[in-house]
Write a protein that holds these residues in place. Structure first.
Motif, PDB file in Angstrom:
ATOM      1  N   LEU A   1       8.187  -9.792  24.943  1.00 54.12           N
ATOM      2  CA  LEU A   1       8.301  -8.467  25.542  1.00 54.12           C
ATOM      3  C   LEU A   1       7.024  -7.651  25.470  1.00 54.12           C
ATOM      4  CD1 LEU A   1      11.706  -7.522  23.849  1.00 54.12           C
ATOM      5  CD2 LEU A   1      11.409  -8.368  26.171  1.00 54.12           C
ATOM      6  N   LEU A   2       6.074  -8.091  24.676  1.00 55.76           N
ATOM      7  CA  LEU A   2       4.933  -7.234  24.345  1.00 55.76           C
ATOM      8  C   LEU A   2       4.078  -6.932  25.573  1.00 55.76           C
ATOM      9  CD1 LEU A   2       3.610  -5.923  21.800  1.00 55.76           C
ATOM     10  CD2 LEU A   2       2.015  -7.835  21.848  1.00 55.76           C
ATOM     11  N   ILE A   3       3.830  -5.638  25.776  1.00 60.69           N
ATOM     12  CA  ILE A   3       2.931  -5.154  26.817  1.00 60.69           C
ATOM     13  C   ILE A   3       1.916  -4.234  26.135  1.00 60.69           C
ATOM     14  CG2 ILE A   3       2.710  -3.845  28.959  1.00 60.69           C
ATOM     15  CD1 ILE A   3       5.591  -4.566  29.588  1.00 60.69           C
ATOM     16  N   PRO A   4       0.622  -4.505  26.235  1.00 62.43           N
ATOM     17  CA  PRO A   4      -0.372  -3.635  25.577  1.00 62.43           C
ATOM     18  C   PRO A   4      -0.303  -2.209  26.114  1.00 62.43           C
ATOM     19  CG  PRO A   4      -1.365  -5.718  26.262  1.00 62.43           C
ATOM     20  CD  PRO A   4       0.000  -5.674  26.890  1.00 62.43           C
ATOM     21  N   ASN A   5       0.118  -1.283  25.271  1.00 64.12           N
ATOM     22  CA  ASN A   5       0.182   0.129  25.637  1.00 64.12           C
ATOM     23  C   ASN A   5       0.088   0.965  24.367  1.00 64.12           C
ATOM     24  OD1 ASN A   5       2.747  -0.148  24.479  1.00 64.12           O
ATOM     25  ND2 ASN A   5       3.771  -0.306  26.465  1.00 64.12           N
ATOM     26  N   LEU A   6       0.217   2.277  24.514  1.00 61.80           N
ATOM     27  CA  LEU A   6       0.084   3.186  23.378  1.00 61.80           C
ATOM     28  C   LEU A   6       1.199   2.976  22.364  1.00 61.80           C
ATOM     29  CD1 LEU A   6      -1.383   5.569  22.054  1.00 61.80           C
ATOM     30  CD2 LEU A   6       0.053   7.102  23.438  1.00 61.80           C
ATOM     31  N   TYR A   7       2.390   2.673  22.837  1.00 63.33           N
ATOM     32  CA  TYR A   7       3.534   2.469  21.942  1.00 63.33           C
ATOM     33  C   TYR A   7       3.277   1.291  20.998  1.00 63.33           C
ATOM     34  CZ  TYR A   7       8.254   1.156  20.477  1.00 63.33           C
ATOM     35  OH  TYR A   7       9.353   0.807  19.734  1.00 63.33           O
ATOM     36  N   ASN A   8       2.876   0.172  21.553  1.00 63.56           N
ATOM     37  CA  ASN A   8       2.622  -1.007  20.725  1.00 63.56           C
ATOM     38  C   ASN A   8       1.406  -0.831  19.827  1.00 63.56           C
ATOM     39  OD1 ASN A   8       4.789  -2.685  21.668  1.00 63.56           O
ATOM     40  ND2 ASN A   8       3.663  -2.980  23.574  1.00 63.56           N
ATOM     41  N   SER A   9       0.393  -0.100  20.307  1.00 60.66           N
ATOM     42  CA  SER A   9      -0.762   0.189  19.457  1.00 60.66           C
ATOM     43  C   SER A   9      -0.357   1.038  18.259  1.00 60.66           C
ATOM     44  CB  SER A   9      -1.839   0.905  20.273  1.00 60.66           C
ATOM     45  OG  SER A   9      -2.300   0.090  21.327  1.00 60.66           O
ATOM     46  N   THR A  10       0.590   1.961  18.467  1.00 61.38           N
ATOM     47  CA  THR A  10       1.087   2.782  17.364  1.00 61.38           C
ATOM     48  C   THR A  10       1.816   1.937  16.336  1.00 61.38           C
ATOM     49  OG1 THR A  10       1.330   4.649  18.888  1.00 61.38           O
ATOM     50  CG2 THR A  10       2.474   4.790  16.776  1.00 61.38           C
ATOM     51  N   ILE A  11       2.639   0.986  16.806  1.00 62.26           N
ATOM     52  CA  ILE A  11       3.358   0.085  15.893  1.00 62.26           C
ATOM     53  C   ILE A  11       2.365  -0.744  15.080  1.00 62.26           C
ATOM     54  CG2 ILE A  11       4.906  -1.883  15.774  1.00 62.26           C
ATOM     55  CD1 ILE A  11       6.298   0.734  16.375  1.00 62.26           C
ATOM     56  N   ILE A  12       1.311  -1.233  15.738  1.00 65.81           N
ATOM     57  CA  ILE A  12       0.303  -2.042  15.046  1.00 65.81           C
ATOM     58  C   ILE A  12      -0.376  -1.233  13.945  1.00 65.81           C
ATOM     59  CG2 ILE A  12      -1.933  -3.174  15.344  1.00 65.81           C
ATOM     60  CD1 ILE A  12      -0.960  -3.993  18.157  1.00 65.81           C
ATOM     61  N   LEU A  13      -0.775  -0.004  14.279  1.00 67.74           N
ATOM     62  CA  LEU A  13      -1.475   0.832  13.303  1.00 67.74           C
ATOM     63  C   LEU A  13      -0.556   1.254  12.165  1.00 67.74           C
ATOM     64  CD1 LEU A  13      -3.647   3.073  15.668  1.00 67.74           C
ATOM     65  CD2 LEU A  13      -4.389   1.152  14.264  1.00 67.74           C
ATOM     66  N   LEU A  14       0.708   1.549  12.472  1.00 66.79           N
ATOM     67  CA  LEU A  14       1.648   1.932  11.423  1.00 66.79           C
ATOM     68  C   LEU A  14       1.889   0.782  10.445  1.00 66.79           C
ATOM     69  CD1 LEU A  14       4.380   4.069  13.258  1.00 66.79           C
ATOM     70  CD2 LEU A  14       2.804   4.827  11.471  1.00 66.79           C
ATOM     71  N   SER A  15       2.038  -0.422  10.970  1.00 64.74           N
ATOM     72  CA  SER A  15       2.243  -1.578  10.092  1.00 64.74           C
ATOM     73  C   SER A  15       1.025  -1.806   9.198  1.00 64.74           C
ATOM     74  CB  SER A  15       2.519  -2.825  10.926  1.00 64.74           C
ATOM     75  OG  SER A  15       3.720  -2.697  11.656  1.00 64.74           O
ATOM     76  N   ALA A  16      -0.155  -1.689   9.773  1.00 62.03           N
ATOM     77  CA  ALA A  16      -1.372  -1.865   8.977  1.00 62.03           C
ATOM     78  C   ALA A  16      -1.519  -0.753   7.940  1.00 62.03           C
ATOM     79  CB  ALA A  16      -2.591  -1.905   9.892  1.00 62.03           C
ATOM     80  N   LEU A  17      -1.172   0.476   8.315  1.00 59.48           N
ATOM     81  CA  LEU A  17      -1.302   1.612   7.404  1.00 59.48           C
ATOM     82  C   LEU A  17      -0.319   1.514   6.244  1.00 59.48           C
ATOM     83  CD1 LEU A  17      -2.587   4.385   6.800  1.00 59.48           C
ATOM     84  CD2 LEU A  17      -0.809   5.412   8.242  1.00 59.48           C
ATOM     85  N   VAL A  18       0.941   1.226   6.552  1.00 56.96           N
ATOM     86  CA  VAL A  18       1.956   1.119   5.505  1.00 56.96           C
ATOM     87  C   VAL A  18       1.635  -0.043   4.569  1.00 56.96           C
ATOM     88  CG1 VAL A  18       4.389   0.595   5.069  1.00 56.96           C
ATOM     89  CG2 VAL A  18       3.763   2.221   6.849  1.00 56.96           C
ATOM     90  N   GLY A  19       1.220  -1.173   5.148  1.00 57.27           N
ATOM     91  CA  GLY A  19       0.882  -2.315   4.317  1.00 57.27           C
ATOM     92  C   GLY A  19      -0.316  -2.070   3.419  1.00 57.27           C
ATOM     93  N   SER A  20      -1.237  -1.223   3.878  1.00 62.42           N
ATOM     94  CA  SER A  20      -2.436  -0.948   3.077  1.00 62.42           C
ATOM     95  C   SER A  20      -2.163   0.053   1.968  1.00 62.42           C
ATOM     96  CB  SER A  20      -3.545  -0.412   3.992  1.00 62.42           C
ATOM     97  OG  SER A  20      -3.869  -1.347   4.992  1.00 62.42           O
ATOM     98  N   ILE A  21      -1.490   1.145   2.298  1.00 59.26           N
ATOM     99  CA  ILE A  21      -1.261   2.206   1.315  1.00 59.26           C
ATOM    100  C   ILE A  21      -0.124   1.850   0.360  1.00 59.26           C
ATOM    101  CG2 ILE A  21      -0.612   4.638   1.056  1.00 59.26           C
ATOM    102  CD1 ILE A  21      -2.002   5.217   3.653  1.00 59.26           C
ATOM    103  N   GLY A  22       0.893   1.141   0.867  1.00 55.45           N
ATOM    104  CA  GLY A  22       2.055   0.839   0.031  1.00 55.45           C
ATOM    105  C   GLY A  22       1.741  -0.047  -1.158  1.00 55.45           C
TER     106      GLY A  22
END
Length: 341
Positions: free
Chosen positions: A145-166
Motif C-alpha cells: 500500500l505504501l505511497i511516498p507522501n507526507l503521511y508515510n514520511s511522518t510515520i517513518i520519522l516517528l518510528s525513528a524518533l521513538v526508537g531513539s529516545i525510548g
C-alpha cells in the motif's frame, strides 16, 4: 520448545498464517492469515515457568484483536463506499485508513505502546519470534500500500524518533532491543519507498543481527545491562556480544551499516536529503546508548560473582559462525552492492 510437539504444531500454523497473508490476493484472505498467525502465537507465548507470560499473552491478544477488528471494519466500510459512490474515493485515502492497524500489529510508532511491556513478559525465543516473524505479515501488507507522501514520511520519522529516545535510561535488554526494533521499523518503511527487494534485504539483515544478539544473551542468561559487566571470565564472548550490539546499531564497518548505507544512497539520489539527514541523526542517538553500554562494560572494574554461567568450547563453536557473519559481513557483501543500486 523443540521437545514440545504442541508448540511445534503451533509454530507450523504460525508460519502458515504468515504465508497465507503474504500470498493472498484479497483482503479477506490476508485478514484470515493474520488471525491464524495471532491464534497460533498465543499458546507459544504462554510459559508455566514465567509468571509474566500470561499477562503478556493477554495484552498481545487484546491489541492484535483490536487491530484485526479495525482492519476488517475498514475493509467493509471501504467496500460499501466504493460500491455506493464509485470514483468518489481515492485509493490513497484507503491506504491512510488501513495503515494504523497494520502499524499497530507490527509495533510501529505511534502505535507502539504495547510492544515494550509485552516483550518484558516473554522468554528470549518468543522475543525473537515477536521481533522478526510476527512483523513479516503486516509489513508485507504495508509494502503493498505504501505511497511516498507526507503521511508515510511522518510515520517513518516517528518510528525513528521513538526508537531513539525510548532506549535512553533503560536497563533491561528486552526494552533496549524493543526500541531498537521500532527504530529499524522506520528504516524498513523507508526501504519500502525504494523497492520491494530493498526492504526484504533489510529485513533479512535485521533478522540475522537480532538472532545473533539473542543467541548470546540466551546462552548467558542476560536480562539487564549490568550483567554484561560481570562477564569477566568470558571476555571473548563479551567482546563479541557488544560488537554485535554495535552492528545492530549500524556502526561501520559492521554488517548493520550495510543496508543503511544502501538506503542512504538511494534516498539521497531521490533528492530527499532532509528526510535522510533526520533519519541518520536519530539513528546516531540509537547508536549512542549502545556505545554507552559498551564503554561501561569494558572500562568498569567489577568483582566476579558466583552465579556466572560457564560456557564450554562446543557452545563457542556453535555461536561463532553467526556472530562472524553479523560482525564482518560488510566486507563480504560490499562486492554485491551494485545489485541494489
Amino acid at each position: 520448545m523443540t521437545n514440545n510437539s504442541t508448540k511445534i504444531l503451533f509454530m507450523m500454523t504460525l508460519l502458515s498464517g504468515v504465508i497465507i497473508t503474504i500470498s493472498s490476493n484479497s483482503w479477506l484472505g490476508a485478514w484470515m492469515g493474520l488471525e491464524i498467525n495471532l491464534l497460533s502465537f498465543i499458546p507459544i507465548m504462554y510459559n508455566n515457568n514465567n509468571t509474566l507470560s500470561a499477562e503478556a499473552s493477554l495484552k498481545y491478544f487484546m491489541i492484535q484483536a483490536l487491530a484485526s477488528s479495525c482492519i476488517m471494519f475498514t475493509i467493509i466500510v471501504w467496500s460499501i463506499l466504493k460500491n455506493s459512490f464509485p470514483g468518489m474515493y481515492e485509493n490513497s485515502t484507503f491506504n491512510m485508513l488501513i495503515s494504523p492497524p497494520l502499524l499497530m500489529k507490527a509495533g510501529g510508532a505511534p502505535f507502539h505502546w504495547w510492544f515494550p511491556s509485552v516483550m518484558e513478559g516473554l522468554n528470549w525465543l518468543n522475543c525473537l519470534i515477536l521481533m522478526t516473524i510476527q512483523k513479516l505479515a503486516p509489513l508485507t501488507l504495508i509494502s503493498y500500500l505504501l505511497i511516498p507522501n507526507l503521511y508515510n514520511s511522518t510515520i517513518i520519522l516517528l518510528s525513528a524518533l521513538v526508537g531513539s529516545i525510548g532506549g535512553y535510561n533503560q536497563i533491561s535488554m528486552r526494552k533496549i532491543l524493543t526500541y531498537s526494533s521500532i527504530n529499524h521499523l522506520g528504516w524498513m518503511i523507508m526501504a519500502m519507498s525504494i523497492n520491494t527487494q530493498m526492504w526484504i534485504f533489510y529485513f533479512k539483515m535485521y533478522t540475522l543481527l537480532v538472532t545473533t544478539v539473542l543467541i548470546i544473551v540466551y546462552v548467558f542468561n542476560i536480562s539487564f545491562i549490568n550483567q554484561l559487566m560481570h562477564l569477566k571470565k568470558e571476555t571473548t564472548m563479551k567482546f563479541l556480544l557488544l560488537s554485535s550490539l554495535l552492528s545492530l546499531g549500524g556502526l561501520p564497518p559492521f554488517l548493520g551499516f550495510y543496508p543503511k548505507w544502501m538506503i542512504i544512497q538511494n534516498i539521497t539520489s531521490n533528492n530527499q536529503v532532509i528526510l535522510m539527514l533526520t533519519m541518520v541523526m536519530l539513528t546516531l542517538l540509537t547508536l549512542y546508548y549502545y556505545l554507552r553500554i559498551t564503554y561501561s562494560s569494558f572500562l568498569m572494574l567489577i568483582s566476579q560473582l558466583n552465579w556466572e554461567i560457564n560456557i564450554n568450547q562446543k557452545n563457542y563453536t556453535t555461536m561463532m559462525v553467526t556472530i562472524f557473519m553479523s560482525l564482518w559481513g560488510l566486507l563480504l557483501c560490499k562486492s554485491n552492492m551494485n545489485t541494489f543500486l
